[in-house]
Enzyme design. Structure first.
Site, PDB file in Angstrom:
ATOM      1  N   TYR A 108      16.635  29.500   8.430  1.00 61.50           N
ATOM      2  CA  TYR A 108      15.460  30.257   8.889  1.00 61.50           C
ATOM      3  C   TYR A 108      15.394  30.268  10.412  1.00 61.50           C
ATOM      4  O   TYR A 108      15.551  29.232  11.053  1.00 61.50           O
ATOM      5  CB  TYR A 108      14.178  29.631   8.344  1.00 61.50           C
ATOM      6  CG  TYR A 108      13.964  29.883   6.867  1.00 61.50           C
ATOM      7  CD1 TYR A 108      13.795  31.176   6.383  1.00 61.50           C
ATOM      8  CD2 TYR A 108      13.915  28.820   5.976  1.00 61.50           C
ATOM      9  CE1 TYR A 108      13.581  31.398   5.027  1.00 61.50           C
ATOM     10  CE2 TYR A 108      13.708  29.029   4.628  1.00 61.50           C
ATOM     11  CZ  TYR A 108      13.544  30.327   4.155  1.00 61.50           C
ATOM     12  OH  TYR A 108      13.331  30.546   2.826  1.00 61.50           O
ATOM     13  N   LYS A 137       0.849  -1.200   0.000  1.00 64.99           N
ATOM     14  CA  LYS A 137       0.000   0.000   0.000  1.00 64.99           C
ATOM     15  C   LYS A 137       0.889   1.257   0.000  1.00 64.99           C
ATOM     16  O   LYS A 137       2.110   1.154   0.207  1.00 64.99           O
ATOM     17  CB  LYS A 137      -0.907  -0.021   1.230  1.00 64.99           C
ATOM     18  CG  LYS A 137      -0.149   0.045   2.545  1.00 64.99           C
ATOM     19  CD  LYS A 137      -1.029  -0.308   3.735  1.00 64.99           C
ATOM     20  CE  LYS A 137      -0.252  -0.208   5.032  1.00 64.99           C
ATOM     21  NZ  LYS A 137      -0.970  -0.808   6.173  1.00 64.99           N
TER      22      LYS A 137
HETATM   23  C1  LIG Z   1      -0.097  -1.831   6.807  1.00 62.04           C
HETATM   24  C2  LIG Z   1      -0.622  -3.110   7.329  1.00 62.04           C
HETATM   25  C3  LIG Z   1       0.223  -4.207   7.533  1.00 62.04           C
HETATM   26  C4  LIG Z   1       1.733  -4.120   7.423  1.00 62.04           C
HETATM   27  O1  LIG Z   1       2.244  -3.558   8.611  1.00 62.04           O
HETATM   28  P1  LIG Z   1       3.843  -3.399   8.824  1.00 62.04           P
HETATM   29  O2  LIG Z   1       3.941  -2.862  10.207  1.00 62.04           O
HETATM   30  O3  LIG Z   1       4.296  -2.427   7.796  1.00 62.04           O
HETATM   31  O4  LIG Z   1       4.425  -4.736   8.642  1.00 62.04           O
HETATM   32  C5  LIG Z   1      -0.359  -5.408   7.876  1.00 62.04           C
HETATM   33  N1  LIG Z   1      -1.693  -5.528   8.053  1.00 62.04           N
HETATM   34  C6  LIG Z   1      -2.523  -4.470   7.908  1.00 62.04           C
HETATM   35  C7  LIG Z   1      -3.985  -4.659   8.124  1.00 62.04           C
HETATM   36  C8  LIG Z   1      -2.025  -3.229   7.557  1.00 62.04           C
HETATM   37  O5  LIG Z   1      -2.845  -2.192   7.424  1.00 62.04           O
END
Ligand SMILES: *Cc1c(COP(=O)(O)O)cnc(C)c1O
Length: 356
Positions: free
Chosen positions: A252, A35
């Protein structure tokens, strides 16, 4: 010469990290979580390098359809399921799997007339209180799914709130196992942290994300200890040098003041590239292969680093913001955030360079 900032993406590290996940969870199938544009690495690029995975997990139908169009043959799971009934025929037509986490989604499924049955994962809220059916609604939701003509296969899943922390997962496991016990459905519980620390919850499918990109999910344990290698190295170069006198200020707001004469390097990388603006002076940076530190506020397109101990460094010297030699978790910790956010926030304007 173009602006020197780019992100090197090491595809062999991605493959190696998947192999490490398999070694850690030898009996489970691996659903690679890609994702958020593959955690900033490019979703299709990540999927191609992770072609040995048994499945992929994404957030949107658009991502899933793009994966299919690119030829992915594995199971593809929509982690938040569908957002409206109009998505259902497309999910079915593409043979995608979907999470079902809410009564609203159940209603939509029951009303749908679909070209094919869908694979669904019933999500249990075992204590995180984000997505999923609470324990007391689980049995009824499962019964409705079983009776639903649109539903083909069913899996049971949950997600941990604190697999990376001392609080652990015991209470959530007890809730989930209490509901799933004796039921003939495949199960999925483990994110990266649970995959690495809790073999007892590997179950049928593990869902690693961050570890595949070579970052540790733990504050107290480096990724290298698990045999993981960073996939993304954010690299740039020094584009200008300033000689400061005692008392001179940098950037800044002048938040950093020199205590003695010193050299400062200006690096082509700023918050518009995804580098965190809230990183304070002292945040680690690698300059010319040596440890250095951020000085003053991060600007939109630039940041400043300490060259006082690096007399050989100057304009053109290579700089690593995170990646090889500087784990992204260290930079994240200094900036009060997590590796996930730094990787995902890499700006689209930063060119990616694949290393096979
Ligand atoms: C993003 C996600 C993962 C992966 O989690 P990591 O900590 O990056 O391994 C697994 N399961 C679900 C439901 C997620 O949303």
């Amino acid at each position: 010469m173009p602006r020197p900032l780019h992100a090197r993406i090491d595809l062999s590290a991605l493959r190696g990290n998947l192999a490490a996940a398999r070694r850690a969870a030898p009996r489970a199938r691996v659903m690679a979580v890609i994702k958020a544009n593959g955690y900033g690495h490019g979703m299709l690029r990540a999927a191609a390098a992770l072609s040995e995975a048994d499945g992929f997990a994404v957030t949107t139908l658009e991502e899933a359809v793009a994966l299919k169009a690119a030829g992915a043959a594995q199971a593809i799971l929509l982690l938040e399921g569908f957002f409206g009934p109009e998505e259902l025929p497309e999910i079915a037509r593409h043979g995608l799997s979907t999470v079902v986490h809410s009564p609203e989604q159940l209603d939509m499924l029951e009303r749908a007339r679909l070209p094919a049955k869908m694979a669904v994962w019933l999500k249990v809220n075992s204590g995180m209180n984000r997505l999923g059916f609470p324990p007391q609604q689980f049995a009824a939701a499962l019964a409705r799914l079983r009776d639903c003509p649109a539903v083909g296969s069913i899996g049971l899943m949950t997600h941990f709130a604190s697999a990376d922390e001392a609080a652990g997962i015991a209470a959530q496991v007890e809730v989930f196992e209490g509901l799933a016990a004796g039921r003939p459905y495949p199960r999925s519980l483990a994110n990266s942290a649970a995959l690495l620390r809790y073999p007892e919850v590997h179950a049928d499918w593990v869902r690693p994300g961050i570890m595949l990109y070579g970052a540790s999910p733990f504050a107290d344990q480096a990724a290298a200890e698990w045999g993981l290698r960073p996939v993304m190295t954010l690299e740039s170069a020094i584009i200008a040098v300033q000689q400061l006198r005692r008392g001179d200020r940098v950037g800044y707001g002048g938040t950093f003041a020199a205590e003695r004469p010193m050299r400062v390097g200006v690096v082509a990388c700023g918050y518009a590239d995804g580098y965190p603006r809230h990183a304070p002076s002292g945040t680690p940076v690698r300059v010319d292969g040596q440890d250095s530190r951020l000085l003053g506020r991060v600007s939109m397109d630039m940041l400043c680093v300490d060259l006082s101990h690096l007399p050989q460094a100057g304009v053109g010297s290579p700089v690593v913001l995170w990646g090889d030699g500087l784990p992204v978790e260290r930079v994240a910790r200094a900036a009060g955030t997590i590796s996930y956010q730094l990787l995902c926030a890499l700006a689209p304007r930063v060119p990616l360079r694949e290393i096979p």
